[in-house]
Write a protein that holds these residues in place. Structure first.
Motif, PDB file in Angstrom:
ATOM      1  N   GLU A   3       0.810  -1.217   0.000  1.00  8.87           N
ATOM      2  CA  GLU A   3       0.000   0.000   0.000  1.00  8.87           C
ATOM      3  C   GLU A   3       0.845   1.271   0.000  1.00  8.87           C
ATOM      4  O   GLU A   3       0.558   2.242  -0.704  1.00  8.87           O
ATOM      5  CB  GLU A   3      -0.939   0.010   1.214  1.00  8.87           C
ATOM      6  CG  GLU A   3      -2.106  -0.946   1.100  1.00  8.87           C
ATOM      7  CD  GLU A   3      -1.730  -2.377   1.442  1.00  8.87           C
ATOM      8  OE1 GLU A   3      -0.542  -2.622   1.759  1.00  8.87           O
ATOM      9  OE2 GLU A   3      -2.615  -3.253   1.393  1.00  8.87           O
ATOM     10  N   GLU A   6       2.190   2.633  -3.353  1.00 13.06           N
ATOM     11  CA  GLU A   6       1.213   3.005  -4.387  1.00 13.06           C
ATOM     12  C   GLU A   6       0.626   4.379  -4.089  1.00 13.06           C
ATOM     13  O   GLU A   6      -0.521   4.665  -4.397  1.00 13.06           O
ATOM     14  CB  GLU A   6       0.101   1.952  -4.471  1.00 13.06           C
ATOM     15  CG  GLU A   6       0.583   0.578  -4.905  1.00 13.06           C
ATOM     16  CD  GLU A   6      -0.537  -0.449  -5.016  1.00 13.06           C
ATOM     17  OE1 GLU A   6      -1.685  -0.093  -4.655  1.00 13.06           O
ATOM     18  OE2 GLU A   6      -0.293  -1.587  -5.463  1.00 13.06           O
ATOM     19  N   HIS A 153       8.116  -1.809  -6.985  1.00 13.55           N
ATOM     20  CA  HIS A 153       6.673  -2.032  -7.115  1.00 13.55           C
ATOM     21  C   HIS A 153       6.014  -1.014  -8.035  1.00 13.55           C
ATOM     22  O   HIS A 153       6.382   0.156  -8.080  1.00 13.55           O
ATOM     23  CB  HIS A 153       6.010  -1.953  -5.736  1.00 13.55           C
ATOM     24  CG  HIS A 153       4.579  -2.366  -5.758  1.00 13.55           C
ATOM     25  ND1 HIS A 153       4.171  -3.666  -5.959  1.00 13.55           N
ATOM     26  CD2 HIS A 153       3.429  -1.631  -5.622  1.00 13.55           C
ATOM     27  CE1 HIS A 153       2.861  -3.732  -5.932  1.00 13.55           C
ATOM     28  NE2 HIS A 153       2.380  -2.506  -5.743  1.00 13.55           N
ATOM     29  N   SER A 155       1.772  -0.154  -9.121  1.00 16.08           N
ATOM     30  CA  SER A 155       0.363  -0.515  -9.017  1.00 16.08           C
ATOM     31  C   SER A 155      -0.114  -1.003 -10.369  1.00 16.08           C
ATOM     32  O   SER A 155       0.587  -0.886 -11.387  1.00 16.08           O
ATOM     33  CB  SER A 155      -0.470   0.694  -8.576  1.00 16.08           C
ATOM     34  OG  SER A 155      -0.505   1.664  -9.613  1.00 16.08           O
ATOM     35  N   GLN A 158      -0.238   1.868 -12.748  1.00 17.99           N
ATOM     36  CA  GLN A 158       1.107   2.310 -13.117  1.00 17.99           C
ATOM     37  C   GLN A 158       1.765   1.339 -14.089  1.00 17.99           C
ATOM     38  O   GLN A 158       2.437   1.759 -15.050  1.00 17.99           O
ATOM     39  CB  GLN A 158       1.960   2.457 -11.857  1.00 17.99           C
ATOM     40  CG  GLN A 158       1.529   3.602 -10.959  1.00 17.99           C
ATOM     41  CD  GLN A 158       2.140   3.516  -9.560  1.00 17.99           C
ATOM     42  OE1 GLN A 158       2.688   2.481  -9.169  1.00 17.99           O
ATOM     43  NE2 GLN A 158       2.033   4.603  -8.823  1.00 17.99           N
ATOM     44  N   GLU A 212       8.359   2.150  -4.254  1.00 19.71           N
ATOM     45  CA  GLU A 212       7.499   2.574  -5.356  1.00 19.71           C
ATOM     46  C   GLU A 212       8.370   3.005  -6.527  1.00 19.71           C
ATOM     47  O   GLU A 212       9.327   3.770  -6.366  1.00 19.71           O
ATOM     48  CB  GLU A 212       6.583   3.719  -4.929  1.00 19.71           C
ATOM     49  CG  GLU A 212       5.610   4.114  -6.026  1.00 19.71           C
ATOM     50  CD  GLU A 212       4.518   5.064  -5.545  1.00 19.71           C
ATOM     51  OE1 GLU A 212       3.716   5.500  -6.394  1.00 19.71           O
ATOM     52  OE2 GLU A 212       4.474   5.360  -4.335  1.00 19.71           O
ATOM     53  N   SER A 214       7.118   4.048  -9.845  1.00 19.56           N
ATOM     54  CA  SER A 214       6.487   4.758 -10.964  1.00 19.56           C
ATOM     55  C   SER A 214       7.298   5.989 -11.356  1.00 19.56           C
ATOM     56  O   SER A 214       7.314   6.380 -12.521  1.00 19.56           O
ATOM     57  CB  SER A 214       5.060   5.162 -10.595  1.00 19.56           C
ATOM     58  OG  SER A 214       5.061   5.950  -9.413  1.00 19.56           O
TER      59      SER A 214
END
Length: 499
Positions: A3, A6, A153, A155, A158, A212, A214
């Motif tokens: 979580e 993201e 990671h 999402s 993404q 994360e 992205s």
């Protein structure tokens, strides 16, 4: 677990450049300090969602750091050389020495992660694989290795945008594979599986760091800072090795009777009968290793025992029955500089034979719970946890069709003294006797106690010890040959039944 990765974290170009300048300088300084200290190594595992930037992160670290002190390793399908050995052999052989770093793409998680994508993970086999990984990482951490595991990671949205962006540009379209699109299609199912994998392998000493990805600026600085902080913290510890003891306590007998005290040492076998039986058993051994089924089996023979108990003589009677191209004899002495720069079991993993071959160890990994224990070369915590590490090592190689045959050759104190004097009196045997051998006699009882403990704690169904009373060297050699033949016959028979 995903979580916080993201939330849409971002880092603008100006902030990134400021962070990068400071971080590169710090990481390079840490790398040189690590190399100067040379008391632990850093292993960086990169995993994550497809197209999340594993290669980009690895390339950036190689750009930031001195490439002479860091290596990268990716793992595809096992080669023929790797397939012929236990699965973890391919990882042990590329561990960096103390003072250096390595980046592993997936590392020992490559198999379980691929199986999850292919939906090919049998529940029992999967559980066994995770248990092996947990024991490996604990052992590495206990030895002082800093294991840093990163999950990059994205999402679902993404990942979808990333695949669309890369696919739309002819210069980057090659980076998107069909498996990446398949992952996107099955994203929810796959993320649930990987979440379970990460949660179950999230050790205190080898935790997963979820980043994360992205925004590449945020991802790059986050990974770099994690490496910086974790390595500095590891360097600041009083000892990089673990001193806790995760093993049942040793229970000395109240009456002082030890396991080896009850072993009969004097057997009768004349020289004439010995010659007859020697030819019989050597012929039988030669026939066994020439069978076609033996090509799917490998054999590791371990010889331990008191000095002058006849280990070398027994080994020579085995090798005399074999084709010289089919075996190797590994005499184990004090570790070299190269071996001291690695976790303890590394020097033994590297010598494991491929299928169809035999390796005979004259002394072995039991040195940690024997000579290192008695002489104080290993701490109490190190040799106590070694019992479990050794059992795990032998269980892993046994599961890969490696037959482990272990011999303890025992002689009396008086017989050893006679053999020592004989070695000193015969010119061509003098190389067999050293000042250390005489000094070890002063600790005879300590060695008997340590040997009794190791036999009790490491005699398992897959790799039991054969204790041989060896005052009569003829008897001992035949006992060794007979037992080796019987173990190989049983293994070949089991192969046939399971085929």
């Amino acid at each position: 677990m995903f979580e916080s990765a993201e939330l849409g974290h971002q880092l603008d170009k100006q902030a990134y450049q400021q962070f990068e300048t400071e971080l590169r300088q710090s990481l390079l300084s840490i790398q040189y300090d690590l190399n100067q200290r040379a008391d632990f190594q850093v292993v960086i595992l990169l995993g994550g969602v497809p197209t999340a930037g594993k290669s980009e992160v690895a390339n950036l670290l190689l750009k930031w750091l001195d490439p002479r002190l860091i290596a990268t390793h990716a793992f595809a399908e096992p080669s023929d050389e790797e397939t012929a050995r236990p699965p973890f052999w391919r990882y042990w052989r590329i561990l960096p020495p103390k003072g250096k770093m390595a980046i592993l793409f997936g590392g020992w998680y490559s198999g379980p992660m691929w199986d999850q994508m292919q939906d090919a993970a049998e529940p029992i086999a999967y559980e066994y694989e995770l248990a092996k990984i947990l024991r490996l990482e604990k052992m590495l951490s206990d030895e002082g290795v800093l294991v840093l595991k990163f999950w990059l990671h994205l999402s679902k949205d993404q990942l979808k945008k990333q695949i669309k962006k890369l696919g739309a540009d002819s210069r980057t379209a090659w980076r998107v594979e069909e498996s990446d699109r398949w992952f996107l299609k099955n994203y929810d199912q796959m993320i649930d599986r990987y979440r379970d994998l990460l949660l179950r392998t999230n050790l205190a000493d080898a935790p997963w760091r979820v980043v994360e990805s992205s925004d590449s600026n945020y991802r790059n600085i986050s990974v770099g800072r994690h490496i910086e902080e974790a390595t500095r913290h590891h360097m600041a510890r009083a000892s990089v090795r673990q001193n806790r003891i995760d093993a049942a306590p040793l229970m000395p007998s109240i009456d002082g009777v030890r396991l080896l005290d009850t072993l009969p040492l004097d057997y009768v076998l004349s020289k004439e009968d010995y010659k007859i039986q020697l030819e019989e058993w050597q012929g039988r051994l030669n026939g066994l290793v020439r069978q076609p089924k033996f090509k799917q089996l490998s054999v590791v023979c371990v010889f331990e025992g008191m000095d002058a108990a006849g280990k070398g003589g027994a080994i020579r009677r085995i090798t005399a029955a074999l084709d010289a191209r089919q075996y190797r004899t590994i005499p184990i002495a004090a570790p070299t500089e190269e071996e001291r720069a690695q976790p303890y079991l590394w020097r033994f993993w590297r010598h494991l034979p491929p299928h169809g071959q035999l390796t005979l160890f004259d002394r072995s990994w039991y040195g940690r719970v024997l000579v290192e224990r008695v002489e104080g070369f290993a701490s109490h915590a190190d040799w106590m946890r070694a019992y479990g590490e050794i059992n795990d090592f032998e269980a892993q190689i046994a599961a890969a069709n490696v037959l482990v045959v272990k011999f303890w050759l025992a002689i009396s104190n008086e017989e050893q003294l006679n053999r020592f004097h004989e070695r000193e009196a015969i010119e061509y045997k003098r190389f067999k006797i050293t000042e250390e051998d005489w000094r070890n006699r002063e600790k005879w009882d300590d060695y008997v106690t340590a040997a009794s403990d190791l036999i009790e704690r490491t005699s398992t169904p897959n790799s039991p010890w054969l204790r041989v009373g060896a005052n009569n060297k003829y008897y001992a050699r035949i006992a060794v040959l007979r037992h080796l033949c019987e173990r190989i016959e049983a293994a070949l028979s089991q192969q046939e039944q399971s085929a």
